[in-house]
Design a protein around this motif. Structure first.
Motif: not given
Length: 436
Positions: A126-146
């Motif tokens: 995550x530290x070295x590929x922050x942008x790529x991983x953020x785009x990958x985990x954003x949607x499931x994390x968004x729905x989990x938060x909701x």
């Protein structure tokens, strides 16, 4: 056994997912997500929402990590211990010792998998590929938060209340950067190769631009090239041929404290070519006035409003201190500007040999401090002024010691004006220059 392994693997994967989400959304650059959103990246739009609600997103990640860890401790250890127990029994040890060994092996194995696979690997990624991983985990994390928002809201509220009990006030997340932070970011970008040296220099000059005043960039009074209102056209032509400027201040009786305005040589010569009978006074344009301490930005706006390329700088007594042009102001940002008529003009700072520099007497002491780290504590603005403050009748060849044991050698003086000096940096391998 297969079902147990799948459950353990799923729990470790959940831990890895939430750890990667937690570190990547903190590390990712918001400006980069804004750019991706403008490019139409849908995943970036979701990621932007996650970043905008960072407290809730981090709480959701931490909640997911905790659930996965509890699951591993509750289900994983028992299942792994049950798988290891038959192997330990073959060692022909007592049942109590076999139970202890099975528990220890299961505990260490689960802890190893949890720390390495579930924590360290996703964190490093995550530290070295922050942008790529953020785009990958954003949607499931968004729905989990909701999905768990009410529970997460309660957890966040409890955490804020606890902090207030200890006198810690929580504030809104800061997204803006200070000037010093931006300088650090630009320097790191240069070191990593994202920007080049010129771009870094431009940005640094822009940051220091609002601190500069007219006195820092003006052409000093004694270096001004002027035309007298009584000069003949032949004299004016000779002056233009010698100096190759386009605009010249016009004085009365040669007095630089009595400046009438300025003329544009192109306009004057064009009128001469068509044999115009217009009097010389009609070619004199009004010259805006600024003081020595007028900020460069304010002086530039004043010239823009007056639609002129120069202004007159006056001192505290109302006399002429110098002349400031648009080119002088631009050089404060982009560096020295040279045209086809500047071939014989020597740069203000020239490297003669490594550690040996030739400086114009007009170089600012502030610029010497910024470039060489030499702080000259004296009530002067230029290096030539420093020399004269040390010795009013300085002569060519005289030497002065600067802070840090750096040496200053006078190279040229013109009628008590220091034209050039040599700066010798204090290095062991430095070769002393030969003086003429």
């Amino acid at each position: 056994m297969l079902l147990s392994l799948l459950i353990v693997a799923l729990l470790i994967f959940m831990t890895a997912f939430f750890v990667a989400a937690e570190f990547s959304i903190v590390k990712v650059r918001g400006a980069r997500l804004d750019q991706l959103v403008l490019e139409g990246n849908r995943r970036a739009s979701v990621a932007k929402k996650v970043i905008e609600n960072l407290d809730d997103s981090l709480s959701a990640s931490q909640f997911g990590i905790t659930l996965a860890a509890l699951g591993l401790g509750w289900i994983g250890a028992d299942q792994i211990e049950g798988m290891i127990q038959p192997l330990v029994d073959r060692l022909n040890v007592s049942s109590s010792l076999a139970t202890i060994l099975s528990f220890l092996i299961a505990f260490l194995l689960i802890a190893f998998l949890h720390v390495v696979i579930g924590e360290l690997v996703p964190k490093t990624l995550a530290v070295h590929e922050a942008e790529r991983l953020t785009l990958l985990v954003a949607r499931p994390l968004y729905f989990f938060t909701k999905l768990l928002y009410p529970f997460i809201h309660v957890l966040n509220g409890t955490a804020r209340l606890t902090l207030r009990l200890f006198g810690v006030q929580t504030t809104a997340q800061e997204t803006a950067h200070s000037e010093e932070e931006l300088k650090i970011i630009m320097t790191e970008s240069f070191r990593s190769g994202e920007i080049n040296e010129n771009e870094l220099a431009y940005v640094q000059n822009i940051f220091s631009f609002d601190e500069r005043i007219a006195k820092d960039a003006m052409v000093p009074r004694m270096n001004m090239v002027t035309i007298d209102e009584e000069d003949s056209i032949e004299t004016i032509i000779a002056t233009v041929q010698e100096h190759q400027y386009t605009r010249y201040p016009v004085t009365r009786d040669g007095d630089r404290d009595d400046v009438l305005g300025f003329i544009n040589a192109k306009q004057l010569f064009t009128a001469q070519l068509v044999k115009s009978d217009a009097p010389f006074e009609t070619f004199i344009h009004q010259l805006p006035l600024v003081t020595e301490f007028t900020p460069l930005q304010e002086a530039m706006v004043k010239m823009q409003n007056a639609r002129t390329m120069m202004c007159l700088v006056i001192d505290e007594y109302g006399g002429t201190a110098g002349l400031l042009t648009i080119e002088d102001i631009l050089e404060e940002i982009v560096g020295e500007i040279r045209d086809e008529f500047d071939r014989d003009e020597q740069a203000e700072i020239t490297e003669v040999t490594p550690g040996h520099y030739r400086l114009s007497g007009l170089v600012l002491t502030q610029e010497i401090e910024e470039r060489f780290g030499i702080e000259i504590e004296d009530d002067v603005d230029t290096i030539g002024g420093f020399v004269l403050s040390q010795k009013a009748n300085a002569r060519t060849g005289e030497r002065f010691v600067l802070p840090g044991e750096h040496e200053l050698i006078v190279r040229e003086i013109d009628n008590h004006r220091v034209v050039f000096v040599d700066l010798i940096l204090a290095h062991k391998d430095e070769i002393q220059p030969e003086l003429d």
